[in-house]
Design a protein around this motif. Structure first.
Motif, PDB file in Angstrom:
ATOM      1  N   LYS A 100       0.838  -1.202   0.000  1.00 32.48           N
ATOM      2  CA  LYS A 100       0.000   0.000   0.000  1.00 32.48           C
ATOM      3  C   LYS A 100       0.867   1.244   0.000  1.00 32.48           C
ATOM      4  O   LYS A 100       0.495   2.266  -0.585  1.00 32.48           O
ATOM      5  CB  LYS A 100      -0.916  -0.017   1.222  1.00 32.48           C
ATOM      6  CG  LYS A 100      -1.939  -1.147   1.222  1.00 32.48           C
ATOM      7  CD  LYS A 100      -2.779  -1.125   2.488  1.00 32.48           C
ATOM      8  CE  LYS A 100      -3.789  -2.277   2.493  1.00 32.48           C
ATOM      9  NZ  LYS A 100      -4.586  -2.304   3.748  1.00 32.48           N
ATOM     10  N   GLU A 101       2.005   1.157   0.656  1.00 31.10           N
ATOM     11  CA  GLU A 101       2.886   2.312   0.728  1.00 31.10           C
ATOM     12  C   GLU A 101       3.441   2.668  -0.645  1.00 31.10           C
ATOM     13  O   GLU A 101       3.548   3.855  -0.996  1.00 31.10           O
ATOM     14  CB  GLU A 101       4.031   2.037   1.715  1.00 31.10           C
ATOM     15  CG  GLU A 101       3.586   1.896   3.152  1.00 31.10           C
ATOM     16  CD  GLU A 101       2.938   0.538   3.456  1.00 31.10           C
ATOM     17  OE1 GLU A 101       2.051   0.491   4.330  1.00 31.10           O
ATOM     18  OE2 GLU A 101       3.324  -0.463   2.810  1.00 31.10           O
ATOM     19  N   ARG A 257      -6.931 -16.949  -1.090  1.00 28.52           N
ATOM     20  CA  ARG A 257      -6.656 -16.036  -2.209  1.00 28.52           C
ATOM     21  C   ARG A 257      -5.311 -16.317  -2.859  1.00 28.52           C
ATOM     22  O   ARG A 257      -5.026 -15.835  -3.956  1.00 28.52           O
ATOM     23  CB  ARG A 257      -6.732 -14.589  -1.734  1.00 28.52           C
ATOM     24  CG  ARG A 257      -8.084 -14.179  -1.162  1.00 28.52           C
ATOM     25  CD  ARG A 257      -8.022 -12.774  -0.588  1.00 28.52           C
ATOM     26  NE  ARG A 257      -6.964 -12.688   0.411  1.00 28.52           N
ATOM     27  CZ  ARG A 257      -6.411 -11.545   0.824  1.00 28.52           C
ATOM     28  NH1 ARG A 257      -6.806 -10.390   0.306  1.00 28.52           N
ATOM     29  NH2 ARG A 257      -5.456 -11.549   1.753  1.00 28.52           N
ATOM     30  N   GLY A 258      -4.471 -17.110  -2.161  1.00 26.48           N
ATOM     31  CA  GLY A 258      -3.193 -17.506  -2.749  1.00 26.48           C
ATOM     32  C   GLY A 258      -3.356 -18.378  -3.972  1.00 26.48           C
ATOM     33  O   GLY A 258      -2.402 -18.545  -4.744  1.00 26.48           O
ATOM     34  N   TYR A 259      -4.559 -18.924  -4.179  1.00 21.45           N
ATOM     35  CA  TYR A 259      -4.842 -19.740  -5.362  1.00 21.45           C
ATOM     36  C   TYR A 259      -5.420 -18.906  -6.515  1.00 21.45           C
ATOM     37  O   TYR A 259      -5.735 -19.467  -7.569  1.00 21.45           O
ATOM     38  CB  TYR A 259      -5.837 -20.848  -5.005  1.00 21.45           C
ATOM     39  CG  TYR A 259      -5.267 -21.902  -4.092  1.00 21.45           C
ATOM     40  CD1 TYR A 259      -4.540 -22.972  -4.597  1.00 21.45           C
ATOM     41  CD2 TYR A 259      -5.449 -21.822  -2.717  1.00 21.45           C
ATOM     42  CE1 TYR A 259      -4.014 -23.943  -3.757  1.00 21.45           C
ATOM     43  CE2 TYR A 259      -4.933 -22.793  -1.866  1.00 21.45           C
ATOM     44  CZ  TYR A 259      -4.214 -23.844  -2.387  1.00 21.45           C
ATOM     45  OH  TYR A 259      -3.691 -24.799  -1.549  1.00 21.45           O
ATOM     46  N   GLY A 260      -5.561 -17.598  -6.317  1.00 16.52           N
ATOM     47  CA  GLY A 260      -6.085 -16.751  -7.386  1.00 16.52           C
ATOM     48  C   GLY A 260      -5.073 -16.551  -8.494  1.00 16.52           C
ATOM     49  O   GLY A 260      -3.857 -16.542  -8.275  1.00 16.52           O
ATOM     50  N   GLY A 300      -1.648 -15.307  -7.200  1.00 23.89           N
ATOM     51  CA  GLY A 300      -1.704 -14.511  -5.979  1.00 23.89           C
ATOM     52  C   GLY A 300      -2.212 -13.103  -6.190  1.00 23.89           C
ATOM     53  O   GLY A 300      -3.245 -12.898  -6.823  1.00 23.89           O
ATOM     54  N   PRO A 301      -1.498 -12.097  -5.679  1.00 18.15           N
ATOM     55  CA  PRO A 301      -2.034 -10.737  -5.639  1.00 18.15           C
ATOM     56  C   PRO A 301      -2.193 -10.111  -7.026  1.00 18.15           C
ATOM     57  O   PRO A 301      -1.358 -10.317  -7.909  1.00 18.15           O
ATOM     58  CB  PRO A 301      -0.991  -9.966  -4.830  1.00 18.15           C
ATOM     59  CG  PRO A 301       0.271 -10.741  -5.010  1.00 18.15           C
ATOM     60  CD  PRO A 301      -0.149 -12.182  -5.099  1.00 18.15           C
ATOM     61  N   ASN A 302      -3.276  -9.346  -7.181  1.00 10.13           N
ATOM     62  CA  ASN A 302      -3.453  -8.557  -8.403  1.00 10.13           C
ATOM     63  C   ASN A 302      -3.688  -7.084  -8.081  1.00 10.13           C
ATOM     64  O   ASN A 302      -4.165  -6.325  -8.923  1.00 10.13           O
ATOM     65  CB  ASN A 302      -4.577  -9.110  -9.276  1.00 10.13           C
ATOM     66  CG  ASN A 302      -5.953  -9.011  -8.626  1.00 10.13           C
ATOM     67  OD1 ASN A 302      -6.104  -8.529  -7.498  1.00 10.13           O
ATOM     68  ND2 ASN A 302      -6.982  -9.452  -9.339  1.00 10.13           N
ATOM     69  N   ASN A 303      -3.362  -6.670  -6.844  1.00 13.72           N
ATOM     70  CA  ASN A 303      -3.560  -5.265  -6.467  1.00 13.72           C
ATOM     71  C   ASN A 303      -2.634  -4.329  -7.226  1.00 13.72           C
ATOM     72  O   ASN A 303      -2.927  -3.136  -7.366  1.00 13.72           O
ATOM     73  CB  ASN A 303      -3.394  -5.071  -4.962  1.00 13.72           C
ATOM     74  CG  ASN A 303      -2.074  -5.582  -4.416  1.00 13.72           C
ATOM     75  OD1 ASN A 303      -1.395  -6.389  -5.038  1.00 13.72           O
ATOM     76  ND2 ASN A 303      -1.696  -5.108  -3.238  1.00 13.72           N
ATOM     77  N   PRO A 308      -8.579  -6.622  -6.286  1.00 14.47           N
ATOM     78  CA  PRO A 308      -8.853  -6.713  -4.849  1.00 14.47           C
ATOM     79  C   PRO A 308      -7.964  -7.694  -4.087  1.00 14.47           C
ATOM     80  O   PRO A 308      -7.993  -7.701  -2.857  1.00 14.47           O
ATOM     81  CB  PRO A 308     -10.309  -7.210  -4.826  1.00 14.47           C
ATOM     82  CG  PRO A 308     -10.421  -8.057  -6.062  1.00 14.47           C
ATOM     83  CD  PRO A 308      -9.560  -7.381  -7.094  1.00 14.47           C
ATOM     84  N   ASN A 309      -7.198  -8.517  -4.789  1.00 18.23           N
ATOM     85  CA  ASN A 309      -6.451  -9.569  -4.125  1.00 18.23           C
ATOM     86  C   ASN A 309      -5.097  -9.036  -3.662  1.00 18.23           C
ATOM     87  O   ASN A 309      -4.219  -8.736  -4.483  1.00 18.23           O
ATOM     88  CB  ASN A 309      -6.261 -10.760  -5.071  1.00 18.23           C
ATOM     89  CG  ASN A 309      -5.713 -11.992  -4.370  1.00 18.23           C
ATOM     90  OD1 ASN A 309      -5.179 -11.909  -3.272  1.00 18.23           O
ATOM     91  ND2 ASN A 309      -5.832 -13.140  -5.021  1.00 18.23           N
ATOM     92  N   ASP A 310      -4.908  -8.935  -2.338  1.00 17.23           N
ATOM     93  CA  ASP A 310      -3.625  -8.464  -1.819  1.00 17.23           C
ATOM     94  C   ASP A 310      -2.967  -9.519  -0.927  1.00 17.23           C
ATOM     95  O   ASP A 310      -2.233  -9.200   0.006  1.00 17.23           O
ATOM     96  CB  ASP A 310      -3.777  -7.147  -1.068  1.00 17.23           C
ATOM     97  CG  ASP A 310      -4.681  -7.259   0.158  1.00 17.23           C
ATOM     98  OD1 ASP A 310      -5.278  -8.339   0.377  1.00 17.23           O
ATOM     99  OD2 ASP A 310      -4.787  -6.269   0.911  1.00 17.23           O
ATOM    100  N   THR A 311      -3.221 -10.793  -1.242  1.00 20.19           N
ATOM    101  CA  THR A 311      -2.572 -11.866  -0.497  1.00 20.19           C
ATOM    102  C   THR A 311      -1.052 -11.729  -0.547  1.00 20.19           C
ATOM    103  O   THR A 311      -0.500 -11.306  -1.567  1.00 20.19           O
ATOM    104  CB  THR A 311      -2.984 -13.244  -1.052  1.00 20.19           C
ATOM    105  OG1 THR A 311      -2.309 -14.270  -0.308  1.00 20.19           O
ATOM    106  CG2 THR A 311      -2.624 -13.389  -2.516  1.00 20.19           C
ATOM    107  N   PRO A 312      -0.350 -12.096   0.518  1.00 27.66           N
ATOM    108  CA  PRO A 312       1.119 -12.062   0.474  1.00 27.66           C
ATOM    109  C   PRO A 312       1.730 -13.252  -0.251  1.00 27.66           C
ATOM    110  O   PRO A 312       2.948 -13.300  -0.435  1.00 27.66           O
ATOM    111  CB  PRO A 312       1.505 -12.075   1.965  1.00 27.66           C
ATOM    112  CG  PRO A 312       0.382 -12.790   2.634  1.00 27.66           C
ATOM    113  CD  PRO A 312      -0.857 -12.398   1.870  1.00 27.66           C
TER     114      PRO A 312
END
Length: 348
Positions: A100-101, A257-260, A300-303, A308-312
Motif C-alpha cells: 500500500k505504501e 486467495r493464494g490460489y487466485g 496470488g495478488p493482483n492489487n 482486490p487480491n492483496d494476499t502475500p
C-alpha cells in the motif's frame, strides 16, 4: 563488481530515468543490505545535479521465512512514507511492490525504480531505448485484446478474459512521474478478469518457479476454474514432487486467495538467459521473467493492477516453448515472437 564500475552503470541508469538538476532522489534500503547499491546511486544522483539522501529501514523480521509480498517495512512509519511522497524519484533496493505504501508514493507523482539484482546482471541487461520501443509495441497489442489463450505441447490450454485490468510494461527504467519499473526487466502483462481464467496449465521441466528460484523438474498439472486454481497435481509418470512443493507453499499462507490467478504476459529481452539462475544466485529472478519469448503467468495478488487480491502469497512462473494468442492471433509461437516490430533487429 568494482565500486567505480558500479557507480558508472548506476549513472547510466539514472540518466535513462531522467534524473536532473533540481530533483531529489532517495535510495531506500533495509538493514545492512545493498549498502554498495546505496553508495553507487547516491554518487550517480550527485553527478546529475540532484539532491539525494539514503533512507535505511530496519532489517525485516519474518516468523515463517516465506517471501510475503506487500510488506514494505514502511507500514508503521507514516512520516517516512510522507518523505518519499515528497521526492521526485525513489531507488528501491528493498522491493516495495504490492505494498500500500508503494501505491501511495506513486500516486503522489514519485517515480520508483527497483534495483535488487546482482550488479553484474544489472550491467549486462542495461536498458535500451530500442528495447523500450519493442516492449511498448507489445503493450499496445495486449491493451487492445479481449482474450488471451496459452497452449503448449505438454497440454496447456488456458484462456484469460481480458479488458478488466490495465496493461503494464516494464523496460528497466522510469522517467515518467508516478511510474514504477524494475531494473532489469523487459516484458508486458495484464490480468484476467477475477472470474475469467479457465483451463489447464501444464508445467514442464525447465519452466521456472519464482520465488523458489528453481527450475521445474517434474511435470505439474494445474486446473483453473473461474480465476482460481482448483487442483495441483503431478503430471503423468511424474513423482509429483514439484506439485507437492507448489501446493505446500501456497497452503502455508492459510489464505485461499493464494490460489487466485494474477498477471500474465510475455518476455522480450533476447539478452536475458533462461539459464540465468545458474549464473547469478541471490537475485529475484528478473532475468527469467524477461527472457525472449517466455510466457509467464502469476498466482496470488493482483492489487498491482488495481484488483482486490492483496494476499502475500505470490508466484511468477515463466514457461518455455509456449504459444500465446490474443483474440485468436498468434503472438508467441512456441517461444518465438511473431510480430516483426517486437523482435530484435537480428531476428527481423
Amino acid at each position: 563488481m568494482d565500486q567505480n564500475l558500479f557507480n558508472d552503470i548506476c549513472l547510466r541508469q539514472l540518466t535513462f530515468s531522467g534524473v536532473h538538476e533540481g530533483e531529489t532522489v532517495v535510495v531506500l534500503t533495509r538493514g545492512g543490505e545493498r549498502a554498495d547499491y546505496a553508495d553507487a546511486f547516491l554518487w550517480a544522483a550527485q553527478q546529475l545535479g540532484a539532491a539525494t539522501y539514503h533512507m535505511r529501514l530496519p532489517s525485516p523480521v519474518s516468523a515463517s521465512g516465506a517471501w510475503a509480498v506487500g510488506d514494505s517495512g514502511l507500514g508503521n512509519i507514516p512520516r517516512a512514507v510522507e518523505a518519499l511522497k515528497d521526492v521526485d524519484m525513489v531507488v528501491d533496493c528493498t522491493f516495495l511492490l504490492f505494498s500500500k505504501e508503494q501505491f501511495a508514493i506513486q500516486e503522489a507523482g514519485t517515480r520508483i525504480l527497483t534495483a535488487v539484482e546482482p550488479p553484474e546482471l544489472l550491467a549486462r541487461l542495461m536498458p535500451t531505448k530500442e528495447l523500450r520501443e519493442r516492449v511498448e509495441i507489445g503493450a499496445e497489442l495486449l491493451a487492445k485484446a479481449s482474450t488471451m489463450r496459452i497452449t503448449s505441447p505438454a497440454g496447456t490450454d488456458v484462456t484469460y478474459r481480458l479488458g478488466v485490468y490495465p496493461t503494464m510494461s516494464e523496460y528497466g527504467y522510469t522517467d515518467t512521474p508516478g511510474r514504477w519499473d524494475h531494473w532489469p526487466a523487459a516484458f508486458v502483462f495484464t490480468g484476467g478478469a477475477d472470474d475469467g481464467v479457465d483451463g489447464k496449465i501444464v508445467l514442464s521441466p525447465g519452466d521456472v518457479l519464482l520465488p523458489f528460484n528453481t527450475y521445474v523438474q517434474t511435470p505439474v498439472e494445474i486446473t483453473i476454474e473461474e480465476g482460481f486454481i482448483r487442483d495441483i497435481r503431478g503430471g503423468a509418470g511424474s513423482s509429483g514432487l514439484d506439485a507437492d512443493l507448489l501446493r505446500s507453499y501456497i497452503e502455508s499462507f492459510h489464505d485461499p486467495r493464494g490460489y487466485g490467478m494474477s498477471h500474465v504476459g510475455w518476455g522480450l529481452d533476447e539478452r536475458a538467459h533462461w539459464h540465468g539462475l545458474t549464473q547469478f544466485p541471490g537475485g529475484m529472478g528478473m532475468e527469467l521473467r524477461s527472457f525472449y519469448g517466455n510466457v509467464m503467468f502469476s498466482i496470488g495478488p493482483n492489487n498491482e493492477l488495481g484488483g482486490p487480491n492483496d494476499t502475500p502469497c505470490h508466484f511468477d512462473i515463466p514457461m518455455r516453448g509456449n504459444s500465446l494468442y490474443l483474440d485468436d492471433e498468434l503472438i508467441v509461437d512456441a517461444g518465438e515472437l511473431t510480430v516483426k516490430d517486437m523482435r530484435p533487429a537480428e531476428k527481423r
